[in-house]
Design a protein around this motif. Structure first.
Motif, short mmCIF file in Angstrom:
data_model
loop_
_atom_site.label_atom_id
_atom_site.label_comp_id
_atom_site.label_asym_id
_atom_site.label_seq_id
_atom_site.Cartn_x
_atom_site.Cartn_y
_atom_site.Cartn_z
N VAL A 266 -3.81 -9.83 118.74
CA VAL A 266 -3.02 -10.88 119.39
C VAL A 266 -3.89 -11.51 120.48
N THR A 267 -4.06 -12.84 120.44
CA THR A 267 -4.92 -13.51 121.39
C THR A 267 -4.29 -14.82 121.86
N THR A 268 -4.97 -15.49 122.78
CA THR A 268 -4.50 -16.76 123.32
C THR A 268 -4.56 -17.85 122.26
N GLU A 269 -3.56 -18.71 122.26
CA GLU A 269 -3.55 -19.82 121.31
C GLU A 269 -4.84 -20.63 121.44
N GLY A 270 -5.48 -20.88 120.29
CA GLY A 270 -6.74 -21.60 120.28
C GLY A 270 -7.96 -20.71 120.14
N GLU B 177 -0.27 -18.99 126.14
CA GLU B 177 -0.39 -18.55 127.53
C GLU B 177 -1.79 -18.93 127.99
N ARG B 178 -2.03 -18.92 129.31
CA ARG B 178 -3.38 -19.25 129.76
C ARG B 178 -3.61 -18.83 131.22
N MET B 179 -4.73 -18.16 131.45
CA MET B 179 -5.25 -17.88 132.79
C MET B 179 -6.53 -18.69 132.98
N ASP B 180 -6.88 -18.99 134.23
CA ASP B 180 -8.19 -19.60 134.45
C ASP B 180 -9.20 -18.51 134.80
N ASP C 154 2.44 -19.95 131.64
CA ASP C 154 3.17 -18.69 131.46
C ASP C 154 3.32 -18.36 129.98
N VAL C 155 3.57 -17.08 129.69
CA VAL C 155 3.78 -16.63 128.31
C VAL C 155 5.05 -17.27 127.76
N ALA D 222 9.93 -17.13 123.82
CA ALA D 222 10.52 -17.31 122.48
C ALA D 222 9.47 -17.07 121.40
N ALA D 223 8.25 -17.60 121.62
CA ALA D 223 7.18 -17.39 120.65
C ALA D 223 6.78 -15.91 120.59
N LEU D 224 6.83 -15.24 121.74
CA LEU D 224 6.50 -13.81 121.78
C LEU D 224 7.50 -13.00 120.97
#
Length: 682
Positions: A77-81, A118-121, A129-130, A133-135
């Motif tokens: 499971v990873t970040t979209e993209g 989701e995304r962090m810099d 934020d996560v 619903a997709a989770l």
């Protein structure tokens, strides 16, 4: 105890004595071979199993699971993209002009990779934020997929793992029996390919290793051995069983790391500051440089390089590790003829099941052991201390059928070809490893061990231009002995970018204190009262570079933010690596490594010994000499009958229960005060 691909080695230290044995590895239930070996050494030493105080264990099971792709059904499971990072890799070509280049396949196939929005810099600040619903929908897909294990790796999670922990908790709430690994705990380092590969590898082998360790502990307890059981990790320290089960990727190089500890101890005893450790077992050969009594280490390495040992052709794993090159070249490595009518050896191995053809256990393919037997290097009636009877006719038939008949060679020529190819494979790997480190390997002394190391050391030294090699006592089970010498230790690596010109001492101090607390926690859990040492390394570079170098200074220097001392040491190390430093560009630290370990009992120096007695054996047999390409008469000498000062001139065969040392006509061996054989080329 050390589980190898072909043999399981067990070494027992009791009242200063060392008792050891080798038994064939049991692939169906590896713990059975361990128990058999323990019972043998305890019987030989006259010790009851219940008297054993500590068990230290290393294994190649994690490595073999990754190489052979025999792990748990795993999802990533990873970040979209970022779903395809594992396949896109770094886009570097390890062979620039190969038009048919084949990249190593990703450990987790694309169908088993999922994304979360989701995304962090890079500073660990939340950008997105996560998506809950997709989770929820993702967890439903994981449940329907029947996955045993899940790896979670989000972009920039090394800076802030909050989203990874949130997703882990959500999955466990609905799927409590699924094993989960998150990258911010397994490998909190920047560079997403390495981090994603590492967390996937950890998740892939975690259920397999945990089940094995549980079986092992129960089996030992059932025989009255309720003592603590510890594991060797890839950095060469001892960790608890619980930590090993949670982070099994740290066991990937555990067995070879024990061998390097063994080689370091031998190097200290003999005052050899620059040695190459050569460990050849039944399935693989491992080569490591040890300089100034310190093995070369790294914060990442590659499993199973597939293209001429080139960097980039394997599966990169980011964990603290003793840096070495490991190739599929061992006694059980299978020989064949390719489409160009050339002999190839490995990486596939006959292992212990079914084993080489000469074992007569169902193996039909010719192996390096079969070739060594035909060439007279092995005694068919006294292999592994007489535990395994070898068949010369079976070995000859396999070599003739798969090699000789294919390219028109005699059985002996086929055997010679197999040995020359495997020796060249190993010497080439050693050359590449030394060149990558900027070293001239011909100036080193070789320390050789493992069941196959002393068999091939003389020929490798001839090929590499090395003038001497050492075969220490207990060489056949060297890695297992190394486990008995290892300290309790733990190393943690984290990324945290800091520019020297804007050094934020409070932030760095907080990071290093957190790392020290983490490492001390693991060490004190198994050895709470022992004194500890703290080693700190910063990985530094000029701003804009893609390559960083290790800079080691006392913990207090980094903690206090002494930028003058840090900068000066960086310039010194950069000059050592590249010939000159660069004046002007910004210098930055990108990652930190901190190791906490207990003190190591240093070896007593071996007293130099001169030649006092020339050994002439009344026993001899035919031995194939690779230089003259003919059979010669070689004296056979029992190592147990040799004493310090004895000299054995080649060609000679020095036998012992767990290995055999071959001296070609170019070498003479002198027995040292600690029982080691020092072989010197004329």
């Amino acid at each position: 105890m050390d589980i190898g691909g072909t043999f399981t080695d067990v070494a027992l230290k009791v009242d200063g004595r060392l008792v050891s044995t080798k038994v064939l590895t049991d692939y169906e239930a590896p713990e059975r071979a361990i128990l058999k070996g323990i019972e043998q050494v305890c019987a030989d030493a006259g010790v009851a199993l219940a008297e054993i105080g500590v068990v230290v264990h290393g294994t190649t099971l994690a490595t073999n699971s990754l190489i052979e792709r025999r792990g748990a059904r795993t999802a990533f499971v990873t970040t979209e993209g970022f779903r395809d990072v594992l396949e896109m890799r770094t886009e570097n070509r390890f062979e620039q002009y190969d038009l048919n280049i084949t990249l190593p396949p990703a450990l987790i196939s694309r169908a088993d990779r999922f994304v979360v929005r989701e995304r962090m810099d890079a500073a660990g600040q939340v950008l997105l934020d996560v998506d809950r619903a997709a989770l929820d929908a993702l967890i439903t897909r994981l449940a329907e997929g029947g996955y045993e294990s899940v790896a979670i790796g989000f972009i920039h999670a090394y800076a802030n793992g909050a989203h990874e922990r949130l997703v882990r908790d959500a999955i466990l709430a609905r799927l409590p029996d699924v094993s989960i690994s998150i990258s911010s705990e397994v490998a909190p380092q920047f560079r997403e390919l390495e981090r994603f590969n590492t967390v996937c590898a950890n998740a892939y082998v975690k259920p397999v290793i945990k089940a094995y360790l549980d079986r092992l502990v129960k089996a030992l307890a059932a025989r009255g051995m309720g003592c603590p059981v510890y594991m060797i990790h890839s950095g060469g320290g001892i960790i608890s069983l619980e930590h090993a089960a949670e982070f099994p990727v740290r066991l990937v190089e555990s067995g070879p790391a024990g061998g390097v500890i063994f080689a370091e101890d031998v190097a200290r005893r003999h005052g050899r500051e620059h040695v190459v450790s050569f460990d050849m077992g039944g399935t693989t050969a491992k080569i490591c440089l040890v300089e100034d009594y310190v093995p070369k280490t790294a914060k990442s390495f590659e499993v199973a390089r597939t293209y001429r040992f080139r960097k980039g052709s394997g599966m990169v794993i980011s964990i603290p590790v003793v840096e070495m090159v490991e190739i599929g070249a061992g006694g059980g490595s299978i020989a064949s003829v390719d489409s160009l009518r050339q002999i190839r050896v490995g990486p596939k191995s006959a292992a212990s099941e079914p084993g080489p053809a000469c074992y007569q256990r169902g193996g039909i393919n010719p192996t390096v052991t079969d070739a060594n037997l035909v060439l007279g290097k092995l005694d068919p009636d006294n292999f592994a201390g007489g535990k395994v009877a070898l068949s010369v006719p079976a070995a000859s038939h396999a070599l003739d059928q798969d090699i000789g008949a294919q390219i028109g060679l005699s059985v002996e020529a086929s055997a010679y070809g197999v040995c020359e190819v495997v020796d060249e494979n190993m010497s080439n790997a050693a050359r590449v490893h030394a060149i990558e480190s900027g070293k001239d390997i011909s100036t080193f002394t070789m320390i050789t061990f493992g069941g196959g190391g002393p068999l091939h050391a003389a020929r490798l030294c001839e090929k590499l231009g090395i003038d001497s090699f050492i075969v220490p006592p207990g060489a056949g089970v060297g890695s297992a002995i190394g486990f008995l010498l290892a300290p309790f230790g733990y190393e943690t690596v984290r990324s945290g970018r800091v520019e020297l010109s804007r050094f934020e001492q409070p932030r760095v101090a907080a990071l290093l204190e957190s790392m020290r607390d983490e490492a001390l926690g693991f060490v004190s859990a198994i050895e709470s009262s022992a004194a500890t040492t703290v080693e700190c390394t910063a990985f530094m570079r000029y701003a804009g570079q893609g390559w960083d170098i290790p800079v080691r200074l006392p913990f207090e220097v980094f903690h206090a933010g002494d930028t003058a001392a840090i900068g000066a040491e960086f310039m010194k190390e950069y000059t050592r690596f590249f010939g000159r430093a660069i004046v002007g560009p910004e210098v930055e630290i990108v990652s930190w490594s901190l190791r906490v370990s207990t003190p190591v009992e240093r070896a007593q120096p071996a007293t130099p010994v001169g030649a006092t007695r020339q050994i002439t054996s009344g026993v001899s047999r035919k031995l194939f000499d690779s230089v003259s390409r003919s059979f010669v008469s070689a004296q056979v000498v029992e190592r147990a009958e040799l004493v310090p000062g004895d000299v054995v001139a080649g060609p000679a065969i020095i036998t012992e229960a767990e290995t055999t040392t071959i001296l070609s006509a170019q070498f003479t061996a002198t027995v040292q005060s600690d029982g080691s054989l020092l072989a010197t080329r004329h």
